[in-house]
Design an enzyme around this catalytic site. Structure first.
Site, mmCIF file in Angstrom:
data_model
loop_
_atom_site.group_PDB
_atom_site.id
_atom_site.type_symbol
_atom_site.label_atom_id
_atom_site.label_comp_id
_atom_site.label_asym_id
_atom_site.label_seq_id
_atom_site.Cartn_x
_atom_site.Cartn_y
_atom_site.Cartn_z
ATOM 1 N N LEU A 27 0.856 -1.187 0.000
ATOM 2 C CA LEU A 27 0.000 0.000 0.000
ATOM 3 C C LEU A 27 0.888 1.231 0.000
ATOM 4 C CD1 LEU A 27 -2.633 -1.074 2.669
ATOM 5 C CD2 LEU A 27 -2.497 -1.674 0.246
ATOM 6 N N LYS A 36 6.010 6.009 11.084
ATOM 7 C CA LYS A 36 4.899 6.949 10.981
ATOM 8 C C LYS A 36 5.344 8.385 11.242
ATOM 9 C CE LYS A 36 2.013 3.622 10.234
ATOM 10 N NZ LYS A 36 1.578 3.373 8.832
ATOM 11 N N ASN A 58 1.667 -2.343 4.422
ATOM 12 C CA ASN A 58 1.987 -0.939 4.176
ATOM 13 C C ASN A 58 3.429 -0.815 3.696
ATOM 14 O OD1 ASN A 58 -0.536 -0.130 5.112
ATOM 15 N ND2 ASN A 58 0.184 0.100 7.213
ATOM 16 N N LYS A 102 5.561 8.735 0.409
ATOM 17 C CA LYS A 102 6.341 8.513 1.631
ATOM 18 C C LYS A 102 7.401 7.435 1.432
ATOM 19 C CE LYS A 102 5.578 7.225 6.478
ATOM 20 N NZ LYS A 102 4.529 6.790 7.434
ATOM 21 N N GLY A 154 -9.257 5.479 1.978
ATOM 22 C CA GLY A 154 -8.705 4.563 2.972
ATOM 23 C C GLY A 154 -8.219 3.286 2.306
ATOM 24 N N HIS A 155 -7.387 2.511 3.032
ATOM 25 C CA HIS A 155 -6.822 1.331 2.389
ATOM 26 C C HIS A 155 -7.823 0.187 2.242
ATOM 27 C CE1 HIS A 155 -6.282 0.303 6.603
ATOM 28 N NE2 HIS A 155 -5.329 1.193 6.746
#
Length: 459
Positions: A77, A362, A213, A91, A184-185
């Site tokens: 993801l 994160k 992720n 990211k 959203g995932h």
């Protein structure tokens, strides 16, 4: 107002060329929102997850693992922009170690398994409309990763942000991109179907997917788990890990009382009066790592039966239309969680994995730890903690939250944290080369910026 809002949202998505499947999914959740749904899961309606099968207890021989891996695809993801670190690009393009990004290390991990087990093991990214171009450009540095006949990515849908007061789509002429958000995932399933990628994978002979992720470098394509999942016959598996006090905000699995199904409860789905029990790591002992295993055949069958709508629990995410401006209008982002599909599939299971399979980044706190000597990087792209317990890092958000500010204050790299139990920084501190932290280190804020000289030892 909601009927008009529904019509306007439908029209906006149609004009933007959104697939009909994605529009149908959005309207399903819009109707739930308009009907007053909050997505809350009450503590009274669930019981704690019993201890699941442990990774350590799984015994799989190499032949079984190889056979499973030969039918497995890796999905990462990759829709996030790293806005929590002040970023405006994918990211996964942040440098993690030794000049290598998340994306670089994911490719290394895939190559390692391919070589050891002589399997194809395709890698696909689920990108958002904001990350696809950056990701595909970066992947030109890894020309060996692409598998003929399969794409490197597929793009998840987008949906309009909805005014919280009248449920109409937001208009934001200053930056029209801010009128949209990813759903959203949980959008993984509908996007696999509407993009045609699900059919393509199955037609190419792939039966299973390992999903995680892109910022979790612990979620390597594990041969033992691949072999176990393939032989289990389960349609769906969730990797869980033991909760600690540091995991109190993360979603956890539980058992729904009225039908005995596994469910995922996120903090956004917890009423205020249930927050204490939600955070109780002794009561709810296992958290969701967001590492999943899917049987692609059973996922496709279920999606087709439900016309692309799995009916995952709604997450009503309250934001401002411009995330950098708290005075901009309040909006709802209608989201679902990928792991919530555990309640959809008959026979879905959980498996307890070691903490090493959950290494998310994160914040810049996490990034500093990963860059430090508290971790080593193996040739196979694995990050391994060399301390008994990873040190706790807490950086002053005012000076270190944004990646540019963070890099400016660690121009020579991360300090040594191998001998540290914690590093807490208040105020503005810039680190020279070869700074060493020992034990519990705390730097205080006196209102002035400080520079630590090369070789400083903090203890």
């Amino acid at each position: 107002m909601s009927a008009n809002g529904r019509h306007l949202a439908h029209h906006k998505m149609t004009d933007a060329g959104i697939s009909q499947t994605s529009i149908d999914v959005f309207l399903h959740y819009y109707d739930e929102l308009a009907a007053g749904a909050t997505g809350l899961i009450a503590e009274a309606d669930i019981t704690p997850l019993p201890a699941p099968l442990r990774w350590d207890d799984i015994e799989i021989d190499d032949a079984t693992a190889r056979d499973a891996l030969s039918q497995t695809v890796v999905i990462r993801l990759n829709g996030g922009l790293g806005t929590s670190m002040g970023m405006e690009r994918a990211k996964s393009l942040v440098e993690v170690r030794d000049g290598q990004t998340f994306l670089d290390l994911i490719c290394t991990q895939v190559r390692d398994v391919r070589t050891k087990y002589d399997v194809t093991l395709p890698l696909l990214f689920m990108d958002s409309f904001r990350t696809s171009a950056d990701t595909l450009a970066a992947m030109t540095q890894h020309p060996d990763i692409a598998v003929p006949g399969l794409p490197l990515d597929f793009t998840q849908s987008r949906e309009p942000k909805i005014h919280a007061d009248d449920l109409t789509p937001v208009s934001w002429p200053d930056d029209p991109d801010l009128e949209w958000c990813p759903p959203g995932h949980g959008d993984l399933y509908a996007s696999l179907l509407s993009s045609g990628v699900l059919d393509l994978l199955i037609e190419a002979g792939y039966r299973y997917a390992t999903v995680a992720n892109s910022d979790n470098l612990g979620a390597t394509p594990d041969p033992r788990l691949a072999g176990w999942f393939a032989t289990s016959g389960a349609p769906y598996a969730v990797e869980v890990a033991r909760r600690t006090a540091a995991d109190r905000k993360g979603g956890h699995l539980a058992v729904r009382r009225h039908d005995g199904r596994l469910v995922l409860r996120e903090s956004a789905q917890t009423a205020e009066e249930d927050k204490a029990t939600f955070a109780d790591e002794k009561r709810h002992a296992f958290f969701n790592t967001n590492n999943l295993w899917l049987d692609l055949h059973q996922v496709r069958d279920t999606l087709q039966e439900r016309h692309g709508i799995l009916g995952l629990p709604l997450i009503r995410n309250v934001k401002t239309v411009d995330p950098t401006d708290p005075n901009s209008p309040q909006v709802y982002q209608i989201e679902t969680a990928m792991g919530a599909a555990v309640e959809v599939f008959d026979g879905a299971v959980a498996v307890e994995v070691p903490r090493t399979r959950f290494l998310p980044v994160k914040t810049t706190d996490d990034l500093l730890l990963m860059r430090s000597d508290a971790y080593t990087l193996t040739d196979g792209g694995h990050l391994e903690c060399v301390t008994e317990v990873a040190p706790l890092v807490d950086l002053d958000e005012q000076h270190y939250r944004r990646i540019a500010d963070f890099e400016e204050r660690f121009p020579c790299g991360a300090p040594s944290l191998r001998q540290a139990t914690s590093l807490t920084i208040h105020g503005d501190w810039t680190f020279g080369a070869d700074v060493v932290c020992v034990g519990e280190v705390s730097l205080d804020d006196d209102g002035e910026p400080h520079a630590l000289a090369d070789g400083t030892v903090l203890q």
